[in-house]
Design a protein around this motif. Structure first.
Motif, PDB file in Angstrom:
ATOM      1  N   GLY A 368       0.815  -1.231   0.000  1.00 15.80           N
ATOM      2  CA  GLY A 368       0.000   0.000   0.000  1.00 15.80           C
ATOM      3  C   GLY A 368       0.840   1.268   0.000  1.00 15.80           C
ATOM      4  O   GLY A 368       0.398   2.321   0.468  1.00 15.80           O
ATOM      5  N   ILE A 369       2.068   1.185  -0.510  1.00 16.17           N
ATOM      6  CA  ILE A 369       2.937   2.378  -0.535  1.00 16.17           C
ATOM      7  C   ILE A 369       2.759   3.100  -1.872  1.00 16.17           C
ATOM      8  O   ILE A 369       3.018   2.529  -2.934  1.00 16.17           O
ATOM      9  N   ASN A 370       2.299   4.340  -1.783  1.00 17.66           N
ATOM     10  CA  ASN A 370       2.024   5.110  -2.995  1.00 17.66           C
ATOM     11  C   ASN A 370       3.324   5.704  -3.561  1.00 17.66           C
ATOM     12  O   ASN A 370       4.192   6.150  -2.807  1.00 17.66           O
ATOM     13  N   ILE A 371       3.444   5.709  -4.883  1.00 11.69           N
ATOM     14  CA  ILE A 371       4.634   6.278  -5.524  1.00 11.69           C
ATOM     15  C   ILE A 371       4.290   7.671  -6.056  1.00 11.69           C
ATOM     16  O   ILE A 371       3.387   7.823  -6.859  1.00 11.69           O
ATOM     17  N   MET A 372       5.022   8.688  -5.554  1.00 11.17           N
ATOM     18  CA  MET A 372       4.721  10.071  -5.973  1.00 11.17           C
ATOM     19  C   MET A 372       5.458  10.465  -7.243  1.00 11.17           C
ATOM     20  O   MET A 372       5.010  11.314  -7.989  1.00 11.17           O
ATOM     21  N   ALA A 373       6.624   9.882  -7.451  1.00  9.28           N
ATOM     22  CA  ALA A 373       7.396  10.187  -8.659  1.00  9.28           C
ATOM     23  C   ALA A 373       8.371   9.041  -8.901  1.00  9.28           C
ATOM     24  O   ALA A 373       8.724   8.310  -7.969  1.00  9.28           O
ATOM     25  N   ILE A 374       8.774   8.905 -10.140  1.00 11.35           N
ATOM     26  CA  ILE A 374       9.702   7.825 -10.505  1.00 11.35           C
ATOM     27  C   ILE A 374      10.821   8.452 -11.334  1.00 11.35           C
ATOM     28  O   ILE A 374      10.557   9.343 -12.143  1.00 11.35           O
ATOM     29  N   SER A 375      12.047   7.997 -11.116  1.00  9.15           N
ATOM     30  CA  SER A 375      13.088   8.402 -12.070  1.00  9.15           C
ATOM     31  C   SER A 375      13.976   7.196 -12.324  1.00  9.15           C
ATOM     32  O   SER A 375      14.080   6.302 -11.475  1.00  9.15           O
ATOM     33  N   THR A 376      14.561   7.154 -13.488  1.00 11.32           N
ATOM     34  CA  THR A 376      15.384   5.991 -13.805  1.00 11.32           C
ATOM     35  C   THR A 376      16.682   6.424 -14.481  1.00 11.32           C
ATOM     36  O   THR A 376      16.751   7.500 -15.074  1.00 11.32           O
ATOM     37  N   SER A 377      17.691   5.587 -14.348  1.00 17.35           N
ATOM     38  CA  SER A 377      18.886   5.715 -15.180  1.00 17.35           C
ATOM     39  C   SER A 377      19.079   4.323 -15.748  1.00 17.35           C
ATOM     40  O   SER A 377      18.280   3.425 -15.472  1.00 17.35           O
ATOM     41  N   GLU A 378      20.131   4.143 -16.501  1.00 14.29           N
ATOM     42  CA  GLU A 378      20.365   2.837 -17.096  1.00 14.29           C
ATOM     43  C   GLU A 378      20.461   1.738 -16.036  1.00 14.29           C
ATOM     44  O   GLU A 378      20.042   0.618 -16.256  1.00 14.29           O
ATOM     45  N   ILE A 379      21.004   2.082 -14.880  1.00 15.75           N
ATOM     46  CA  ILE A 379      21.247   1.050 -13.864  1.00 15.75           C
ATOM     47  C   ILE A 379      20.593   1.371 -12.519  1.00 15.75           C
ATOM     48  O   ILE A 379      21.013   0.870 -11.479  1.00 15.75           O
ATOM     49  N   LYS A 380      19.568   2.248 -12.532  1.00 15.24           N
ATOM     50  CA  LYS A 380      18.901   2.588 -11.259  1.00 15.24           C
ATOM     51  C   LYS A 380      17.438   2.924 -11.491  1.00 15.24           C
ATOM     52  O   LYS A 380      17.086   3.536 -12.497  1.00 15.24           O
ATOM     53  N   ILE A 381      16.578   2.523 -10.537  1.00 14.45           N
ATOM     54  CA  ILE A 381      15.182   2.980 -10.560  1.00 14.45           C
ATOM     55  C   ILE A 381      14.897   3.571  -9.179  1.00 14.45           C
ATOM     56  O   ILE A 381      15.182   2.937  -8.157  1.00 14.45           O
ATOM     57  N   SER A 382      14.362   4.788  -9.151  1.00 18.11           N
ATOM     58  CA  SER A 382      14.061   5.443  -7.882  1.00 18.11           C
ATOM     59  C   SER A 382      12.585   5.777  -7.800  1.00 18.11           C
ATOM     60  O   SER A 382      11.984   6.191  -8.788  1.00 18.11           O
ATOM     61  N   CYS A 383      12.015   5.612  -6.601  1.00 18.44           N
ATOM     62  CA  CYS A 383      10.618   5.991  -6.370  1.00 18.44           C
ATOM     63  C   CYS A 383      10.548   6.946  -5.192  1.00 18.44           C
ATOM     64  O   CYS A 383      11.190   6.718  -4.153  1.00 18.44           O
ATOM     65  N   LEU A 384       9.767   7.988  -5.359  1.00 21.11           N
ATOM     66  CA  LEU A 384       9.556   8.947  -4.276  1.00 21.11           C
ATOM     67  C   LEU A 384       8.331   8.491  -3.494  1.00 21.11           C
ATOM     68  O   LEU A 384       7.277   8.251  -4.089  1.00 21.11           O
ATOM     69  N   ILE A 385       8.490   8.366  -2.166  1.00 27.16           N
ATOM     70  CA  ILE A 385       7.379   7.858  -1.335  1.00 27.16           C
ATOM     71  C   ILE A 385       7.258   8.703  -0.070  1.00 27.16           C
ATOM     72  O   ILE A 385       8.102   9.562   0.201  1.00 27.16           O
ATOM     73  N   ASP A 386       6.214   8.418   0.701  1.00 25.54           N
ATOM     74  CA  ASP A 386       6.019   9.069   1.996  1.00 25.54           C
ATOM     75  C   ASP A 386       7.148   8.614   2.940  1.00 25.54           C
ATOM     76  O   ASP A 386       7.424   7.413   3.029  1.00 25.54           O
ATOM     77  N   ALA A 387       7.767   9.565   3.643  1.00 29.01           N
ATOM     78  CA  ALA A 387       8.941   9.237   4.471  1.00 29.01           C
ATOM     79  C   ALA A 387       8.648   8.170   5.520  1.00 29.01           C
ATOM     80  O   ALA A 387       9.534   7.404   5.886  1.00 29.01           O
ATOM     81  N   LYS A 388       7.368   8.083   5.964  1.00 33.12           N
ATOM     82  CA  LYS A 388       7.102   7.119   7.046  1.00 33.12           C
ATOM     83  C   LYS A 388       7.266   5.669   6.582  1.00 33.12           C
ATOM     84  O   LYS A 388       7.362   4.771   7.391  1.00 33.12           O
ATOM     85  N   TYR A 389       7.310   5.429   5.287  1.00 32.54           N
ATOM     86  CA  TYR A 389       7.477   4.058   4.782  1.00 32.54           C
ATOM     87  C   TYR A 389       8.922   3.730   4.403  1.00 32.54           C
ATOM     88  O   TYR A 389       9.184   2.666   3.830  1.00 32.54           O
ATOM     89  N   THR A 390       9.866   4.629   4.684  1.00 39.02           N
ATOM     90  CA  THR A 390      11.236   4.438   4.184  1.00 39.02           C
ATOM     91  C   THR A 390      11.825   3.077   4.554  1.00 39.02           C
ATOM     92  O   THR A 390      12.287   2.322   3.689  1.00 39.02           O
TER      93      THR A 390
END
Ligand code: ADP
Ligand code: ASP
Ligand code: MG
Length: 411
Positions: A368-390
């Motif tokens: 149930g963790i919502n993704i606010m933004a996504i960014s990628t590079s060739e070798i990385k995927i990042s998701c922005l989430i609510d800090a309480k779920y870190t």
């Protein structure tokens, strides 16, 4: 004679006992026939304490003065370590950034190294001494003290290793090496024996603070042989090196998190060419590094909301600039959020494998963790989430990619 650079971080020199222990370790390396240069950080917590002190004077301390202040932390440890080395029979001298000739640009608190003369440490080595160098600091052309960004002692060590063509640059810290995730958050994280410069760079820039990002960039550019290991054990550590074929077999090498960024959103800006260029041009002029950027256009296509993330330390400045741009463009409003975090997965194998992103998103969705933004590079995927779920997100991703197991996911 081989030259080894040894860098000891804050916890490794946290008190007089630890400093004496470091002196013994350095002494052993010298006795085994190597030349050694030691780079040290301030005692753990000292740099934070100095920054807090400045904030008690003013919320927005002048950056030149801040550098003058925080660079004192490392002065304490170099002198103490040189004394400890002398006390066990080694000839040693301490040196500040200026004395070593670490010349930087004038961007206070995150200065870039322009050149390293290292003349005095070379002379000290020739005289058979062990030079002890203050990490994190340099001087600009005007001789003003600068600092190299948080965690910058790693960069001092790497830059010296490169300038003096050292055989090895050893980064001593409080964990056994680079792990598949922060071992203080993920109990079953696994220590990596080796990692490529590129993966380490992505891990560092996405939050694994075990090495400062710029130090990895520098090590990669000049191919500095680097090892991260513990000053508390004799374990061999993690080699950071050029990529080889075997490394590609591992799809995901690590999971990282970063809670040090904040999100700024400018709402209701006209959707026309030049808006993003203006906003991000001004942000860049202020030396603020933007990480993720997200733009949503309204259904009528006339207006857009733009969100972006910046280091929390730059939030006030970024907000000031964004509010000004909002006013100029007639945007509706500007908002900021600090309770956000970014979780990332990193691995060179992503280049050649599909479905990695989907697996990451499914894993987060299941909790149930919502993704606010996504960014990628060739070798990385990042998701922005609510800090309480870190912490939760880091652990479930670590499990989903089976990183704790002896058999990481291979093709
Ligand atoms: P030092 O003071 O020695 O420079 P740091 O605190 O800067 O040490 O870096 C070491 C810390 O980095 C560890 O204590 C650990 O909590 C954290 N860390 C985060 N991610 C990782 C990772 N993937 N592998 C190892 N350590 C990590
Ligand atoms: N003492 C500095 C800091 O805390 C530099 C370092 O530890 O590498 O950021
Ligand atoms: Mg560090």
């Amino acid at each position: 004679m081989d030259l080894i650079i040894q860098k000891y971080g804050g916890t490794s020199v946290a008190n007089p006992e630890r400093i004496k222990e470091v002196a013994r370790r350095v002494g052993k390396t010298k006795d085994s026939g190597h030349d050694v240069i030691v780079v040290v950080s301030a005692m753990s917590g000292e740099t934070d304490k100095l920054i807090k002190l400045a904030k008690q004077i003013t919320e927005t301390p002048d950056k030149r003065e801040l550098d003058m202040l925080v660079s004192t932390g490392e002065r304490v440890t170099i002198a103490l370590l040189a004394m400890a080395l002398q006390n066990i029979g080694h000839s040693s001298q301490s040196f500040t950034g200026r004395q070593v000739g670490i010349i930087t640009d004038s961007v206070h608190t995150k200065a870039r190294i322009e050149r390293v003369s290292a003349e005095r440490v070379r002379n000290a080595l020739d005289e058979g001494r062990i030079p002890v160098v203050a990490g994190f600091q340099g001087v600009d052309e005007k001789s003003d003290v600068t600092t190299l960004g948080r965690g910058g002692s790693d960069l001092t060590a790497v830059a010296l290793a490169s300038a003096l063509k050292a055989e090895l640059c050893e980064i001593y810290t409080d964990v056994d090496g680079v792990f598949t995730a922060d071992p203080n958050i993920v109990p079953n994280a696994r220590k990596l024996d080796r990692i490529s410069y590129d993966e380490m760079l992505e891990m560092a820039s996405s939050g694994a603070k075990v090495l400062q990002t710029r130090s990895v960039e520098y090590a990669k550019r000049y191919e500095v042989p680097l090892v991260v290991r513990s000053s508390f054990t004799m374990n061999p550590g993690t080699f950071v090196m050029k990529e080889d074929k075997d490394m590609e077999k591992v799809i995901v090498s690590g999971v990282t998190y970063n809670k040090n960024e904040a999100k700024v959103t400018i709402m209701g800006v006209p959707d026309r060419p030049g808006v993003a260029a203006k906003l991000f041009g001004l942000i860049a002029d202020a030396e603020i590094v933007v990480d993720m950027i997200l733009q949503n256009v309204s259904s009528d296509g006339k207006q857009a909301d733009i969100s972006f993330t910046v280091p929390k330390t730059d939030l006030n400045k970024a907000l000031e600039i964004t509010r000004k741009v909002a006013k100029d463009l007639g945007a509706r409003s500007v908002a900021a959020r600090e309770d956000i975090a970014k979780v990332s997965i990193v691995g060179v194998g992503m280049r050649t494998h599909s479905g990695v992103a989907a697996r990451m998103f499914e894993t987060l969705a299941k909790e149930g963790i919502n993704i606010m933004a996504i960014s990628t590079s060739e070798i990385k995927i990042s998701c922005l989430i609510d800090a309480k779920y870190t912490e939760l997100a880091t652990r479930i991703l670590h499990d989903a990619f089976e990183l704790g197991e002896e058999t990481a996911v291979k093709e």
